[in-house]
Motif scaffolding. Structure first.
Motif, PDB file in Angstrom:
ATOM      1  N   SER A 752      23.839  42.643  47.057  1.00  0.00           N
ATOM      2  CA  SER A 752      25.284  42.801  47.226  1.00  0.00           C
ATOM      3  C   SER A 752      25.666  44.240  46.903  1.00  0.00           C
ATOM      4  CB  SER A 752      26.035  41.837  46.304  1.00  0.00           C
ATOM      5  OG  SER A 752      27.412  42.137  46.287  1.00  0.00           O
ATOM      6  N   ASP A 765      32.648  44.848  50.969  1.00  0.00           N
ATOM      7  CA  ASP A 765      31.783  43.758  50.508  1.00  0.00           C
ATOM      8  C   ASP A 765      30.652  43.603  51.517  1.00  0.00           C
ATOM      9  OD1 ASP A 765      30.741  41.596  49.212  1.00  0.00           O
ATOM     10  OD2 ASP A 765      32.380  40.221  49.688  1.00  0.00           O
ATOM     11  N   THR A 805      34.742  28.219  47.966  1.00  0.00           N
ATOM     12  CA  THR A 805      34.203  28.384  46.626  1.00  0.00           C
ATOM     13  C   THR A 805      32.766  27.890  46.597  1.00  0.00           C
ATOM     14  OG1 THR A 805      36.391  27.988  45.668  1.00  0.00           O
ATOM     15  CG2 THR A 805      34.496  27.839  44.176  1.00  0.00           C
ATOM     16  N   LEU A 841      28.294  33.374  49.955  1.00  0.00           N
ATOM     17  CA  LEU A 841      28.956  33.355  48.659  1.00  0.00           C
ATOM     18  C   LEU A 841      27.902  33.196  47.569  1.00  0.00           C
ATOM     19  CD1 LEU A 841      31.016  31.793  50.789  1.00  0.00           C
ATOM     20  CD2 LEU A 841      32.385  31.564  48.716  1.00  0.00           C
ATOM     21  N   GLU A 845      31.401  32.341  43.211  1.00  0.00           N
ATOM     22  CA  GLU A 845      32.283  33.243  43.971  1.00  0.00           C
ATOM     23  C   GLU A 845      33.285  32.465  44.812  1.00  0.00           C
ATOM     24  OE1 GLU A 845      31.937  37.199  46.848  1.00  0.00           O
ATOM     25  OE2 GLU A 845      30.263  35.779  46.775  1.00  0.00           O
ATOM     26  N   LYS A 847      36.024  33.125  48.162  1.00  0.00           N
ATOM     27  CA  LYS A 847      36.417  34.018  49.248  1.00  0.00           C
ATOM     28  C   LYS A 847      37.544  33.379  50.035  1.00  0.00           C
ATOM     29  CE  LYS A 847      32.357  36.884  50.085  1.00  0.00           C
ATOM     30  NZ  LYS A 847      31.303  37.297  51.029  1.00  0.00           N
TER      31      LYS A 847
END
Length: 878
Positions: A752, A765, A805, A841, A845, A847
């Motif tokens: 990442s 990102d 999630t 994810l 995390e 989003k």
């Protein structure tokens, strides 16, 4: 003596009179057309164009449209975009031109009052037409050429009762070409001034009628004695400007043509109002002549400047340009434009041309565009969707390829709206126009070099296209042709007459991969390659410093493929040795480009669904790697790159970010990520972590955070450091090569790379998946399941927010494809625009993804989510 009240009444009456006079009538003839093949029609145009002639047995026609479109819409031919259906349609080369020669007829109501002029306007026919109205021939001289607009004064032809019939006999091109499998078939399609792909290319099969028809819009327009046409707006923006700041003045220059239809001179006033100021000029027009008139320049204070996508906003201005004679508006034209100035200069370091807008250099990230629809079924909605996709890819330029057409004003309106600069090619190609020896071509190079047959028509068409498109701020450059210049006399006319006189504000490239655009230090054609490449190639191997064509694969996923591949052909494509074809005939027919062994590191595909899913992983990496590799060397190796290509107007299996049906694949989102204006990235060759800044501002206090994740979802922070970066630049921050090699050696890893501001908001990102030491994604093949949790909120009539999630107990939830679907059928709703897709994810995390679909209120929709290691789930929209 008049009182103040009387004066006010007179002024109000005069203003009302002028406003009523401004109610110019202009409307499109687009419904109630009928057609019949010429070989089944006994009557001639004089008889056909009388309202008494019976046409009740004629076929409903699509106008604007082609003969093939009309036949398809009436069920006379199968969909040529599906399977091998195109082979079931007769080709004009075999049938002869008369087979696709058709009469088109429509009735309309119109009369001309005293002092009125009525005009019949064609924006495009293919290839030549004979026009009749109420029993009389309208065009005494031939009207031919696909790209030439024509306007006819039909006042004297109108019926006194107001019932009118228009009949148009449409002839195909004189030379339709043998579709023998060559680029443009045998090349003779280029003997006309028309698009060349219709005889076939390496991304499309032949279009059977060669797009014969009234393919663009037909208008009726009413004016008074003076016809105002071809207005021209030039905006001058000096100095180096910054978006979003108070601006120094800009200069507006306005000219237009005024056609006096009367047998005596006419005097009047040409005027417009902008920025609270009225600019006017009194003129006298000679009898029966067209005169170009220039208005005084206007200084616009603190103008709202137009910028390319990613650099600023795209505000547009509008003026109503009027010619007033006495107390009435004889004619007027509304013109929309943006205030900006395009500059170019030679970059001595890169040895390529460099583009600037409003004094600021722009690193070009572009896509090559063929045409919106191979059968010319254009619409504002489709244009808007396609250009929006290009905006969403964070691109800033589109090049219109020379084997197609001058794009329509509606295309340019979308580019104006979304900030896409445009290179518009003229209509030449190295393939058809003789650059190379080619055994598939009928004529030798010497003969093909002089195509088209009518140079005068080409030049006339080019001049008319310049007039049609020149007011669009998105139009940035003209180009003489695709991989070849036009013949010497045409080139001379374009460079010395047409463009200087009719535009004069844009760079003219003599041909698409010219040395004057980009120094060709390797020889050859100066563009490509076009197939799949190792990601390291984009980073480590220098290519043309402004590459006009470089690309890769682009097969869609299974949902996309099933739309046009019959069930019996839904197989894994297997390449036949020594050819560009695969064993399945449908895949070959639709021009599939082989992925080679690029999917093997993920595990050998087991069926078409698995093949298409793994293709998306390759797609994402290919286009992210391409744009990152070029960006990593901006202003050092490169001033820009234009991807071949970003869309397909046919169901082709190569080079596309979204399919013909406007369904995006992973190419789009890999490119979107790699093209971010402010972007953190990883160099797979040297292990470097870099930041690209494609803005005009220095970025201070940017937090770079690099984190490694193993296949179980355990994380290791490799660095977290504040950085800065200069405007429009690239910066190497550090190398993490040794550490990444250690962490990825056994099973591979995830990496990442994020950029955050001081409020800890994520600005960039970027999520990579890296192979093991043997080059395989062995860890991906044994990952535990990691389904995401999803919540939805409708935030506007056409928008949904999807909150994803990944619970902290999971491993990485990898490569999730989000789809908006019809709850009743399970089919994807198209076009849907996603703020991101194919998302991963990490554990814990969240989003947020925004989905936009124009018809959301009219349908019961759900959201489907499924990933590499997440089973598909369907989510209700709250």
């Amino acid at each position: 003596m008049k009182t103040t009240l009387q004066i006010v009444k007179i002024c109000l009456f005069s203003l009302l009179f002028v406003q009523l006079g401004a109610a110019q009538q202009r409307y499109e003839l687009k419904t109630d057309w009928y057609c019949n093949p010429v070989n089944e029609t006994q009557a001639e145009g004089q008889a056909l164009s009388k309202v008494s002639f019976p046409i009740q047995d004629w076929m409903p026609a699509t106008v604007p449209g082609t003969v093939l479109t009309t036949l398809l819409n009436n069920g006379k031919v199968p969909d040529p975009f599906y399977g091998l259906n195109n082979e079931k349609i007769k080709d004009i080369y075999d049938t002869g031109r008369e087979y696709y020669t058709y009469w088109f007829v429509t009735d309309f109501s119109e009369t001309a009052k005293s002092g009125e002029q009525v005009w019949l306007n064609f924006r495009g026919i293919n290839y030549s037409v004979d026009i009749f109205l109420n029993g009389q021939k309208v065009n005494p001289t031939p009207y031919k050429g696909m790209y030439l607009r024509k306007q006819f004064n039909v006042t004297k032809f109108l019926s006194k009762e107001g019932n009118n019939r228009l009949a148009v006999l449409v002839h195909p091109a004189d030379h339709v070409g043998n579709p023998n499998g060559g680029q443009g078939g045998d090349g003779t399609i280029a003997k006309g001034v028309a698009l060349q792909y219709t005889a076939g290319w390496d991304w499309i099969q032949p279009v059977r009628d060669r797009n014969t028809g009234i393919w663009d819009k037909v208008f009726i327009e009413k004016t008074k004695a003076v016809n105002l046409k071809n207005p021209h707006i030039v905006t001058l923006v000096d100095g180096k400007r910054m978006p979003g700041t108070k601006q120094a003045p800009a200069t507006i220059k306005v000219t237009t043509e005024l056609q006096n239809t009367q047998d005596h001179p006419l005097s009047g006033t040409l005027q417009y109002t902008l920025d609270g100021k009225t600019v006017r000029k009194d003129v006298t027009l000679p009898a029966q002549q067209t005169t170009e008139v220039a208005l005084p320049d206007l200084q616009v204070q603190n103008p709202k400047l137009w910028w390319p996508n990613g650099y600023g906003a795209q505000p547009l201005y509008g003026i109503d340009l009027q010619f007033i004679t006495g107390a009435e508006i004889s004619d007027h034209e509304k013109v929309t434009f943006g205030i900006r100035e395009i500059q170019t200069e030679w970059n001595e370091h890169t040895r390529s041309q460099q583009i600037a807008v409003n004094g600021q250099k722009i690193f070009i990230k572009g896509g090559n565009w063929i045409i919106s629809d191979a059968m010319l079924r254009f619409s504002e909605e489709r244009y808007d969707a396609e250009i929006r996709f290009h905006r969403d890819m964070n691109l800033n330029l589109i090049r219109i390829w020379g084997g197609a057409l001058p794009e329509r004003p509606e295309f340019y309106e979308a580019c104006d709206k979304y900030g896409m600069l445009v290179i518009q090619d003229f209509w030449m190609s190295g393939d058809c126009n003789g650059r190379w020896l080619d055994p598939k071509k009928k004529d030798d190079q010497w003969t093909r070099r002089q195509y088209p047959d009518d140079h005068g028509l080409f030049i006339e068409s080019a001049a008319d296209v310049v007039k049609m498109l020149r007011n669009h701020p998105s139009l940035a450059m003209w180009c003489g042709g695709n991989e070849i210049t036009p013949p010497a006399d045409i080139l001379k006319a374009l460079k010395e007459d047409v463009l200087p006189q009719l535009d004069g504000t844009r760079w003219f490239i003599d041909y698409s991969n010219s040395d004057e655009m980009s120094y060709n230090f390797k020889g050859g054609n100066g563009d490509g390659p076009y197939g799949i490449q190792d990601i390291s190639t984009f980073w480590a191997e220098k290519t043309w410093p402004f590459n006009s064509e470089v690309g890769s694969v682009g097969t869609g996923d299974a949902a996309s493929l099933k739309r046009f591949i019959p069930e019996e052909n839904q197989v894994i494509p297997i390449e036949m040795d020594g050819t560009e074809k695969v064993r399945d005939e449908v895949w070959s027919y639709h021009k599939y480009i082989d992925y080679g062994d690029a999917m093997e590191p993920y595990g050998t595909p087991t069926d078409m669904e698995d093949f298409a899913a793994k293709a998306q992983l390759v797609n994402y990496n290919q286009y992210r790697g391409l744009i990152e590799g070029f960006s990593a060397h901006m202003w050092d190796w490169y001033t820009g790159v234009i991807i071949w290509k970003t869309q397909n107007p046919w169901t082709s299996l190569r080079g596309q970010m979204y399919d013909y049906y406007l369904d995006p694949n992973a190419c789009l989102y890999g490119l979107r990520t790699g093209s971010e204006a402010l972007h953190g990235m990883y160099d797979p060759v040297k292990g470097n972590i870099m930041i690209a800044n494609n803005t005009f501002e220095q970025q201070h206090d940017i937090m770079l955070r690099v984190t490694a994740y193993d296949m179980e979802g355990n994380d290791q922070q490799l660095t977290q450091v504040f950085c800065y970066i200069e405007p429009s630049s690239i910066r190497l921050i550090m190398s993490l090569q040794r550490r990444i090699q250690e962490l990825s050696a056994e099973k591979g890893m995830f990496l990442s790379v994020q950029l955050l501001n001081t409020e800890q908001e994520v600005l960039s990102d970027n999520f990579y998946w890296l192979p093991d030491a043997a080059g395989n994604y062995s860890g991906l093949q044994s990952m535990a399941k990691a389904p995401v949790q999803a919540q939805t909120t409708r935030i506007a009539k056409d928008k949904i927010r999807l909150q994803l999630t990944n619970p902290s107990g999971n491993t990485v939830s990898f490569f999730n494809r989000i789809s908006l679907i019809d709850a009743a059928t399970g089919e994807r709703l198209l076009p849907t625009f996603y703020s991101d897709n194919y998302v991963s994810l990490v554990p814990g995390e969240e989003k947020s993804i925004t989905l936009t679909y124009a018809e959301l209120e009219k349908i019961n929709a759900k959201i489907e989510i499924g990933g590499w290691n997440a089973p598909k789930q369907v989510v209700q929209i709250e």
